[in-house]
Design a protein around this motif. Sequence first.
Motif, PDB file in Angstrom:
ATOM      1  N   VAL A  12       0.827  -1.204   0.000  1.00 16.80           N
ATOM      2  CA  VAL A  12       0.000   0.000   0.000  1.00 16.80           C
ATOM      3  C   VAL A  12       0.864   1.259   0.000  1.00 16.80           C
ATOM      4  N   TRP A  52      -4.377   4.771   2.232  1.00 17.86           N
ATOM      5  CA  TRP A  52      -5.456   3.790   2.329  1.00 17.86           C
ATOM      6  C   TRP A  52      -6.563   4.027   1.311  1.00 17.86           C
ATOM      7  N   VAL A  55      -6.928   1.890  -2.167  1.00 18.62           N
ATOM      8  CA  VAL A  55      -7.316   0.479  -2.236  1.00 18.62           C
ATOM      9  C   VAL A  55      -8.836   0.422  -2.360  1.00 18.62           C
TER      10      VAL A  55
END
Length: 99
Positions: A12, A52, A55
Motif C-alpha cells: 500500500v 489507504w 485500495v
Amino acid sequence: MDSFFDSVYRIVEKIPRGKVVSYSQIARMLGNPRAARQVGWAMRRCPDGLPWQRVVMADGVITGGLYAELRRVRLKAEGVPFLPDGRVDMKACRWNGRE
C-alpha cells in the motif's frame, strides 16, 4: 517474520498518487489470491500515513462505510478518474505494482 498485515502495508505504501489497486490484486501480489478478505481486514487497521484511499474493490466500487466519501474526495483530488456510475475507472488508473 513479517505478518500478513505488514506485507499488505508494504504494498500500500508504494501505490503512486493517482493510481489505485484492488484488495484482490494485493492478495495476488502476496502470492495468496484467495486472501482478498484478509487484505480488507488489514486495511481496516491501516496505520496512519499510508494511502489507504487507493485500495478499492476490483470493479472500482469504493468501500469504507463512513469513510467512503472521504476516500472518494481524496481520490478525486489525486486526479483518479471516475465512471459515470461513481466507480473508479480501473482501466485508466490501476497500478500494476511495478511503476
